[in-house]
Motif scaffolding. Sequence first.
Motif, PDB file in Angstrom:
ATOM      1  N   MET A   1      -7.309   4.704   0.067  1.00 14.12           N
ATOM      2  CA  MET A   1      -6.892   3.328   0.286  1.00 14.12           C
ATOM      3  C   MET A   1      -7.330   2.877   1.671  1.00 14.12           C
ATOM      4  O   MET A   1      -7.118   3.563   2.643  1.00 14.12           O
ATOM      5  CB  MET A   1      -5.366   3.219   0.194  1.00 14.12           C
ATOM      6  N   THR A   2      -7.911   1.754   1.754  1.00 11.88           N
ATOM      7  CA  THR A   2      -8.378   1.244   3.048  1.00 11.88           C
ATOM      8  C   THR A   2      -7.239   0.519   3.741  1.00 11.88           C
ATOM      9  O   THR A   2      -6.287   0.067   3.119  1.00 11.88           O
ATOM     10  CB  THR A   2      -9.552   0.285   2.852  1.00 11.88           C
ATOM     11  N   LEU A   3      -7.374   0.427   5.044  1.00 11.49           N
ATOM     12  CA  LEU A   3      -6.331  -0.226   5.817  1.00 11.49           C
ATOM     13  C   LEU A   3      -6.662  -1.676   6.090  1.00 11.49           C
ATOM     14  O   LEU A   3      -6.018  -2.309   6.894  1.00 11.49           O
ATOM     15  CB  LEU A   3      -6.143   0.508   7.147  1.00 11.49           C
ATOM     16  N   GLU A   4      -7.647  -2.197   5.389  1.00 10.78           N
ATOM     17  CA  GLU A   4      -8.035  -3.577   5.621  1.00 10.78           C
ATOM     18  C   GLU A   4      -8.181  -4.200   4.255  1.00 10.78           C
ATOM     19  O   GLU A   4      -8.614  -3.542   3.312  1.00 10.78           O
ATOM     20  CB  GLU A   4      -9.376  -3.571   6.351  1.00 10.78           C
ATOM     21  N   LEU A   5      -7.810  -5.452   4.123  1.00  9.63           N
ATOM     22  CA  LEU A   5      -7.849  -6.084   2.807  1.00  9.63           C
ATOM     23  C   LEU A   5      -9.296  -6.155   2.314  1.00  9.63           C
ATOM     24  O   LEU A   5     -10.169  -6.673   2.998  1.00  9.63           O
ATOM     25  CB  LEU A   5      -7.266  -7.488   2.900  1.00  9.63           C
ATOM     26  N   SER A   6      -9.577  -5.629   1.181  1.00 13.38           N
ATOM     27  CA  SER A   6     -10.944  -5.562   0.692  1.00 13.38           C
ATOM     28  C   SER A   6     -10.964  -5.929  -0.781  1.00 13.38           C
ATOM     29  O   SER A   6      -9.929  -6.186  -1.388  1.00 13.38           O
ATOM     30  CB  SER A   6     -11.508  -4.155   0.884  1.00 13.38           C
ATOM     31  N   LEU A   7     -12.128  -5.929  -1.352  1.00  6.12           N
ATOM     32  CA  LEU A   7     -12.298  -6.250  -2.761  1.00  6.12           C
ATOM     33  C   LEU A   7     -11.560  -5.250  -3.642  1.00  6.12           C
ATOM     34  O   LEU A   7     -11.041  -5.583  -4.702  1.00  6.12           O
ATOM     35  CB  LEU A   7     -13.791  -6.246  -3.082  1.00  6.12           C
ATOM     36  N   TYR A   8     -11.516  -4.002  -3.151  1.00  2.00           N
ATOM     37  CA  TYR A   8     -10.826  -2.899  -3.816  1.00  2.00           C
ATOM     38  C   TYR A   8      -9.405  -3.284  -4.219  1.00  2.00           C
ATOM     39  O   TYR A   8      -8.974  -3.046  -5.347  1.00  2.00           O
ATOM     40  CB  TYR A   8     -10.841  -1.742  -2.818  1.00  2.00           C
ATOM     41  N   HIS A   9      -8.672  -3.903  -3.309  1.00  2.00           N
ATOM     42  CA  HIS A   9      -7.280  -4.254  -3.595  1.00  2.00           C
ATOM     43  C   HIS A   9      -7.170  -5.226  -4.753  1.00  2.00           C
ATOM     44  O   HIS A   9      -6.300  -5.087  -5.617  1.00  2.00           O
ATOM     45  CB  HIS A   9      -6.636  -4.867  -2.352  1.00  2.00           C
ATOM     46  N   TYR A  10      -8.078  -6.216  -4.764  1.00  4.79           N
ATOM     47  CA  TYR A  10      -7.993  -7.217  -5.823  1.00  4.79           C
ATOM     48  C   TYR A  10      -8.378  -6.634  -7.171  1.00  4.79           C
ATOM     49  O   TYR A  10      -7.786  -6.975  -8.191  1.00  4.79           O
ATOM     50  CB  TYR A  10      -8.888  -8.412  -5.477  1.00  4.79           C
ATOM     51  N   VAL A  11      -9.360  -5.736  -7.179  1.00  4.56           N
ATOM     52  CA  VAL A  11      -9.763  -5.139  -8.452  1.00  4.56           C
ATOM     53  C   VAL A  11      -8.653  -4.235  -8.991  1.00  4.56           C
ATOM     54  O   VAL A  11      -8.382  -4.195 -10.195  1.00  4.56           O
ATOM     55  CB  VAL A  11     -11.094  -4.374  -8.277  1.00  4.56           C
ATOM     56  N   VAL A  12      -7.973  -3.519  -8.096  1.00  2.00           N
ATOM     57  CA  VAL A  12      -6.880  -2.664  -8.536  1.00  2.00           C
ATOM     58  C   VAL A  12      -5.732  -3.509  -9.078  1.00  2.00           C
ATOM     59  O   VAL A  12      -5.143  -3.184 -10.120  1.00  2.00           O
ATOM     60  CB  VAL A  12      -6.414  -1.758  -7.373  1.00  2.00           C
ATOM     61  N   LEU A  13      -5.442  -4.610  -8.393  1.00  6.26           N
ATOM     62  CA  LEU A  13      -4.396  -5.509  -8.897  1.00  6.26           C
ATOM     63  C   LEU A  13      -4.755  -6.033 -10.274  1.00  6.26           C
ATOM     64  O   LEU A  13      -3.916  -6.072 -11.191  1.00  6.26           O
ATOM     65  CB  LEU A  13      -4.201  -6.663  -7.919  1.00  6.26           C
TER      66      LEU A  13
END
Lengths: 103, 179
Positions: free
Chosen positions: A1-13
């Motif tokens: 998990m990255t500590l900065e808001l990234s595309l990863y977070h939105y795709v996981v959501l």
Amino acid sequence: MTLELSLYHYVVLSTVLFAIGAYGIITAQNAVRILMSIEIVLNSANINLVAFSSYLGDLGGQVLATFTIAVAAAEAGIGLAILLVLYRNFGTVNMGDIKNLRW
Amino acid sequence: MMAGDLIVFYIISIITILAAFNVVRAQRIMYSVLSLTLALMGVAGIFVTLGAEFLAAIQVLVYAGGVVILLLFAIMLTKSHEQFKRPRGVHTMPRIFAGSVFVISLFFYITRVDWRTSIGDMVLSRGSVTGTVEEIGRQIFLLSDATGYGFVIPFELISLVLLASMIGAIFLAKKEASP
């Protein structure tokens, strides 16, 4: 998990919402709940579209998401009209009780 | 030290996920519809964090102002608000199986995929895109791509789709003519 808001977070959501919606479509017994789960699935796809549009700098994703919202609203209207006809013919919208096509 | 936008994202997304979970698992269907409204508003908040303001406004208007109202009408007309969910013991094992399939595959997807090689360095840097009405309008009508028309044709076709769905829904749901 990255500590900065990234595309990863939105795709996981988007994936988590899709899984919740798909679980609802499979296991729900009331037909209205199934339609609500379909709306959740469509919204998860929209989150994905808009997130990629934002991170790629291309506005086409947001335009496509607008069209998706319009089509989803149209489909919800028709789905609920079909639901009303179903209720008129069977007296119930419980998917466990409508068994004419089952073995 | 987390950045502010990460905290906002986590708050909105946890609210959305819990509301979506309540849609599926609530006992009464009225609770389910209200949780769906909350989930849809959460998705609108996610759109705002992504800079898509026009889309967030459309989401609120169409979903909270249209689809949820339609769902409430459907619940009242089919008298679903009087039924409870069936008690535990019926179809429990298939439910647990479906739920665990989803949870386990989610776990593998989230933790085992190497995001850096599959997405690259677009992951961290946001492109400079503004989702205002003017920009979206420009994208629909003034985009010059291979077709030369941008998104104008789908824009017109959407109005046909909505008209057809309106006619279809009215025709399906009207009372049958008494003989």
